[in-house]
Design a protein around this motif. Structure first.
Motif, short mmCIF file in Angstrom:
data_model
loop_
_atom_site.label_atom_id
_atom_site.label_comp_id
_atom_site.label_asym_id
_atom_site.label_seq_id
_atom_site.Cartn_x
_atom_site.Cartn_y
_atom_site.Cartn_z
N ILE A 149 50.45 44.53 48.15
CA ILE A 149 50.51 44.68 46.70
C ILE A 149 49.31 43.91 46.18
O ILE A 149 49.14 42.73 46.51
CB ILE A 149 51.80 44.08 46.10
CG1 ILE A 149 53.01 44.84 46.64
CG2 ILE A 149 51.76 44.15 44.58
CD1 ILE A 149 54.33 44.25 46.19
N GLU A 150 48.48 44.61 45.46
CA GLU A 150 47.27 43.95 44.99
C GLU A 150 47.35 43.78 43.48
O GLU A 150 47.77 44.70 42.76
CB GLU A 150 46.05 44.80 45.37
CG GLU A 150 44.78 43.98 45.43
CD GLU A 150 43.65 44.70 46.16
OE1 GLU A 150 43.87 45.81 46.65
OE2 GLU A 150 42.56 44.13 46.22
N ALA A 151 46.97 42.63 43.00
CA ALA A 151 46.99 42.38 41.56
C ALA A 151 46.07 43.38 40.87
O ALA A 151 44.97 43.66 41.35
CB ALA A 151 46.54 40.95 41.28
N PRO A 152 46.48 43.95 39.74
CA PRO A 152 45.67 44.95 39.08
C PRO A 152 44.39 44.33 38.50
O PRO A 152 44.36 43.13 38.18
CB PRO A 152 46.58 45.50 37.99
CG PRO A 152 47.58 44.42 37.74
CD PRO A 152 47.73 43.63 39.00
N GLY A 153 43.36 45.16 38.39
CA GLY A 153 42.13 44.73 37.72
C GLY A 153 41.32 43.71 38.45
O GLY A 153 40.45 43.05 37.87
N LYS A 154 41.57 43.56 39.75
CA LYS A 154 40.80 42.57 40.50
C LYS A 154 39.37 43.07 40.69
O LYS A 154 39.15 44.22 41.07
CB LYS A 154 41.45 42.38 41.87
CG LYS A 154 41.04 41.10 42.57
CD LYS A 154 41.46 41.14 44.02
CE LYS A 154 42.96 40.91 44.15
NZ LYS A 154 43.36 40.93 45.58
N GLU A 155 38.41 42.21 40.42
CA GLU A 155 37.01 42.59 40.54
C GLU A 155 36.52 42.36 41.97
O GLU A 155 36.92 41.39 42.61
CB GLU A 155 36.18 41.71 39.60
CG GLU A 155 34.84 42.31 39.24
CD GLU A 155 34.02 41.28 38.46
OE1 GLU A 155 32.92 41.63 38.03
OE2 GLU A 155 34.50 40.12 38.29
N ARG A 156 35.69 43.27 42.46
CA ARG A 156 35.08 43.06 43.76
C ARG A 156 33.59 42.79 43.56
O ARG A 156 32.90 43.58 42.95
CB ARG A 156 35.28 44.27 44.66
CG ARG A 156 36.74 44.44 45.06
CD ARG A 156 36.95 45.69 45.85
NE ARG A 156 38.37 45.89 46.06
CZ ARG A 156 38.91 47.05 46.41
NH1 ARG A 156 38.14 48.11 46.59
NH2 ARG A 156 40.21 47.15 46.58
N VAL A 157 33.14 41.68 44.12
CA VAL A 157 31.78 41.22 43.81
C VAL A 157 30.97 40.99 45.07
O VAL A 157 31.50 40.99 46.18
CB VAL A 157 31.83 39.92 42.98
CG1 VAL A 157 32.41 40.20 41.59
CG2 VAL A 157 32.65 38.86 43.71
#
Lengths: 248, 248, 248, 248, 248, 248, 248, 248
Positions: free
Chosen positions: A106-114
């Motif tokens: 379950i991944e937290a929504p809106g997580k940014e990948r940088v």
């Protein structure tokens, strides 16, 4: 509480010597009887605890999943089976499962990948391990370029993607059989290469030992090796390096 | 010249097809008969070529040393013997030799060492490998903290230096025998740990195989392994990571 | 100072928070630059620190020897060479050296040896390892019975000494080649058997691996194994068990 | 009858030479056709014979179980399957089975557990082996403290339980993967540490070989190793040591 | 287009620098998302790409099969299962499957087989690997003599076929257990011997390692070894040698 | 005499049955007491017998050298020491010795070298093995191109020489450390690649085992492997292939 | 005295119980402090004790030699050095030394050699091990045929001596490198073959492991294997078999 | 026809040269397409050919069984499954199957068993291998004493049966785990001991490798080793020795 804080409380008298001793000893993990959840890990290392699902009893898996979900609002499980997916889904309908990498999350929504890492494989059979690496890194906030099936038996495939690879902060090289991809990449890029031997192959590959030895003995510089098939470990380490490159 | 530049010169007509072909094929190394010096390496990887002195013929060692010195004004040689030191010194009186790490070098004056890595050893017998790592990193411009003799048989020694270790951009863990130091460090820091198994030990350590397997199988995260006794490789990789952390 | 004591001093205000933090971190070892002497070891484990002499630099050996001698009035060194004996003897004329076990020591006068362990060997070639075990145990205050050359190719030699062996609190079984002695002893005694594989043999013994595997796979109960040729470790462990039997 | 007793009877003429010869040869085991039950073992070693259930034919298992139960009023079986439990239960309804440790037993009522050993594991996956050790020791009358999931990737969990561990007469360290727990414990306690490598892990752990080598090569003192996954052997040996500490 | 051709087009201006760069980088493979088909392989090496079917996902197998069939009008698949045969047959009714060699193929009609190689086995259990070698060579246009079950335990069987073997351009020696056949053949023929160790055997053959070591250490000349059970590789290499002998 | 010839003589009565039996049994080798020179080898295999000098007693070396010289007017010795060179030179002043390849030979004057093989090395340290291969092939009449120091850590060096390599009838790939050169070459040429692992390297290369496993497991086609450091075997096999290509 | 005799003496009263106990325990070996000479061995096994000279201290070697000489009038020593020969010769001028087999012996005059065994080697480098086997067997009274240098790379050499080999009661097959000779012999003779792997070879023979595995995995029947280079063990076992064939 | 006979026929002119050549080449085996039955084996070695049933195709098994039965009136099959028993029984109702040894056979009636060998096992789990040895020997006409479950963990069981063992012409020692039984027997008997390592055990026994190494390294004399679990090979070799002892 940090060590300094505990000592200050003792000095102030707000904590007794006995309580301080207890605190300094029993800090930061949650006793669950069969397991001690390392809930201070995120603070200590910057990474939340992850569940290695393989062979976990159903009841334990569910409890730990639930516990970590309540802690962080997201959970990463590796080496999960279809059956474990069904089990967790019954309680957490939002859980996602990828049968290739066997990642359950379950991944937290809106997580940014940088930032940027590159995950490369020698063949198509190495993709499950590569995906474990890539999705682990993505879960921890890293942007990933996938460059698959670029092994040394057809080197032109690798060269056509070299620009992308050379731009990454860290390169993950996933290869079985003779594992030569790591050495080739090590000679072509200026960033760290994390080599992941896989158990792909037959005959004298001895379940990945051949690729492991190849990679450990690489004549190229800037290469370090994780365990056979350990995509998770490579994704974790690549994330650490990517964060450093981003000044985090 | 880059590929694009060569092609542009061809388009402009300033370079013939034959010359371009030659250039694209014979780029950037110097043929010395017995060896092909990789003189484009620094541009490609950010690191000048280094001499692995062990078993080099005297004449070859001298020529390569001379060639690299003229190129860069400094040279790093690893695994050098006392006898090789005497040999090189006759021609280059300014050369420095450290019998512990067996590093032979001329270092450009006024070089700055920046960032921070920590090099740790389990015992005193691991120091030669650790020094190879530390001095390699320093040669490439990295500031190094040495924390030696902090193996797991007396863990309090490690804990007293933990602050220093945790501040490093990268930790190099050098250990022989059972190699447990890498796992312990992996559980305590948030930065990448480069594990260097050493051949220190006796009996069933099988010249470092035991420590290698320990480190590859580490239950801690953020650890990758280089070859047995490969201090140079660890110092190189730690420098790559340190540079990333400095935005270089 | 124990943790409790430090905390009490903080509470009383006699130690500042900063000093307490320092104390809790830097407790109980002596920094010698190249080594960290574990001077709290005797208190922590009941055994003083011992010097593994093999490959120690002369200067370091002498300094550590001196430091430990001043601490305890006695010193135990293992794997010492004749040359190291000469070196130490120049400063410490009272030092004793045994070329068979390669033990170098100054032993406090009038030390009592108590309890009883039995050290057995399969052949005469195993005696150097057995003597390292026996003399280590004696240095730490244990009474030792030596029963040598009682291997399984002539079992009647073992049976004639069985009474002595069965009376020991702990049996050390030292054997190379196929290492069967440990299993035979395990079937005949009711006390713990510490098995020491030796590198004695040739051909497929692979420097002791054969004996190690034999002993680890023993079908008899009450056997545990130390490293190949690790007489010191066996003598240490046998002493721990002997002390327990004596209520110490 | 002891050897002396037999000889005295011969001297007195109450036993013929033929009978004495028979007695001295055929002492103390019961021929069951397919097996020779070692019924003198308890007298000889202080431990009754135990059944290794794995792969035993149903008929043999039942007969041996029955035979030992009639001898001692209690039976310990290791590595039993659920199916074997059902089989034995049909004849012995009082039999107990633990699916984690796979121990199948009838234990005499009111048995006292005395002394103290500590059984520690690195992870939760090591618990089956640890329970085999703990329940074996308990069956033989030893009191056991269980300290599970205290591996080196989160060392604070171990330190919070250190007091308990340091009070034990013997510590059993159960660990797979890289097996570093044994070395860490060896550096922290003054009592013998029995190291049990487990086959837990993947990749280059080679079914426990990695942990076995780690433990055999430990830099800490007072450690000896039993076979991979051999919880029974560790529990047996820990009981021997615990009994010695109790003056038994 | 060759490098020279591309450069000439650039010079003429018919290709822009950007396009030339693209061409020089992305030459000759077809990106299929999960795989990069090496469609230039036939031109580069004289052999079309082959499908290693083992563990391929159904959908991928079908797509690659289709792609290669459209390219060449024939396809060779190795290590295919019965189930994969059924799958492919549904779309390509003309596909042939041999359950012994596990080869799945569509072969262009009227293909000529030329030259001569000999494929020999030590026992009947080695035949599956030998057939993979023989049928691979035949697919690539080589005439094959099969001489099976001529191992060293009954050497007269080999001698009676020696004339045939000595006439071949290349001999493939397939043997498990102790693999002595390769050495015997190496002493009897003047042409290259390709040795294929098989995993046939039990006990200390360690899945073919024994035969591999035997063959690598052969005292006879003119022998080289491929991977354990690698019939495909041997058939491929034998074809290369046979073609050379035919002046192709 | 061939088998057929002997039988014809028997039929004609010119040879007795006893003599024929003797002839068929004792054919074609010369008994020297300590050795049986295989003087029919040249006829049988097309290659004269060669002397493996390592550890040969002086007297034996001289006698065998003399015997082969009288037979063929030329001799090839491998693995010869400087001392053996001096020894042979005293009797055969025309003998040549190359300290790099350790080849000792008298070569017939005016021998033509035909066809073409390419001998490649990964590093300069692999040159002794490569020279053994190259000079062996040359002795047997093969023309050799040497392409040294083209390992995968600087791949552009290899590409600049690719044309030459692709023109050879057979490619010998000599590499230590991780041995990746063989796989890279296998992907780039259409002719057989003979891979020679060398013992060059340190740490986990285990005297060439790492390179051997790499090469045996190569993902590229058309590769077969000879023993570690076996330059002679590679040169011999390459000559066999070269001869086939020349229709010999 | 046998067990029965001792018991009868007890019954008669001519031996006390204490003396009988002593006799039954301390039978038949001579305590020499550092060794227990197994003087009853000849009676028990039909073979006198033999001295393994390698690494024996001078003083011990001389005393044991003297002791055995006085017992039997002859002595067999194996693995003796030139220096040990000089040492023994000073006291026993009649001692004989063979530098090839490294056997040092005094043999009783007029000893008859009976029966017949065949000792075969693959190459000339295997002769030292073969001679240890042959001379051991001769010392114990066996007639030996030597058939050397008949390895599989030139099989006709073996066939010409096959009659002799087939007449032997037992065949000893001594071979290094790939060790195929044992399998070939096993297929050709009807008597037991004792296979002796030697450490002769290089590269992947791993000090004889390759030949050992070859021989253990032999596809031929009637073969058993002794340790690498263990000529003595083969000669001993061949003598046991030869004696059986002679009805001894 | 022997070689001599063929030559005499040629001399007489009753056989043409061509036919003689054919005869000398194609002697004595029956071509079955998939296998070459070695029908001259009984004459050559004194033992009929035996069927290794494991993995044989049903059709092949039946044909070979039938062929051998017609030849000899009896057949021995090893490693047969229950299913293969059912298959053969349908055609040969008189066939016997033993599920412990997995031997499938038709034995000629009234066969005498002569001489004496002893087959010993360390534990009950070694019995399947021991029965394969015993029943093989019995099939070939040898009388067998079985002495099972006499391993070294309870040595008195072995001693009570020693008389029987010492009377045998050959002793087969079957043991897994640490395999010490072979060494113990080697020290107690004067006849050859054939050691059979079994794969019985767990953990570091590595499928019998541990027992194999133990037995190969035995310090006792008169021991030789066959492959892991190779009961057939031991029974065959023991029969050869027993026949020699009977003057056959």
């Amino acid at each position: 509480m940090t060590l300094q804080q505990v000592l200050e409380e003792v000095q102030k008298g707000t904590i007794s010597v006995q309580d301080a001793e207890q605190l300094l000893r029993e800090n930061s993990y949650e006793e669950m009887g069969y397991a001690k959840l390392d809930t201070s890990r995120k603070e200590r290392t910057g990474f939340a605890e992850v569940i290695y699902c393989s062979n976990k009893a159903d009841e334990h898996l569910l409890k730990i999943f639930d516990r970590l979900y309540r802690e962080d609002g997201e959970v990463l499980g590796t080496r999960a089976s279809e059956k474990q997916y069904e089990l967790v889904k019954a309680s957490f309908p939002q859980v996602k499962y990828d049968p290739v990498s066997r990642i359950l999350k379950i991944e937290a929504p809106g997580k940014e990948r940088v930032g940027k890492i590159a995950v490369c494989t020698a063949g198509t059979a190495d993709i499950p391990v590569a995906e474990e690496a890539a999705q682990t890194a993505e879960f921890f906030g890293t942007a990933v370029d996938r460059i698959y099936d670029v092994g040394v038996s057809g080197m032109h495939r690798l060269f056509s993607r070299l620009d992308t690879i050379q731009e990454a902060n860290c390169v993950v090289a996933v290869a079985g059989m003779e594992g030569a991809l790591a050495s080739v990449l090590g000679g072509l890029v200026s960033r760290p290469v994390i080599a992941v031997p896989t158990s792909v192959g037959y005959g004298a590959n001895f379940h990945g030992l051949s690729a492991l030895l190849t990679m450990v003995n690489s004549c190229a510089n800037g290469i370090a090796v994780v365990n056979i098939d350990n995509g998770y470990g490579a994704g974790y380490l690549a994330t650490q390096i990517n964060r450093l490159a981003l000044g985090k």
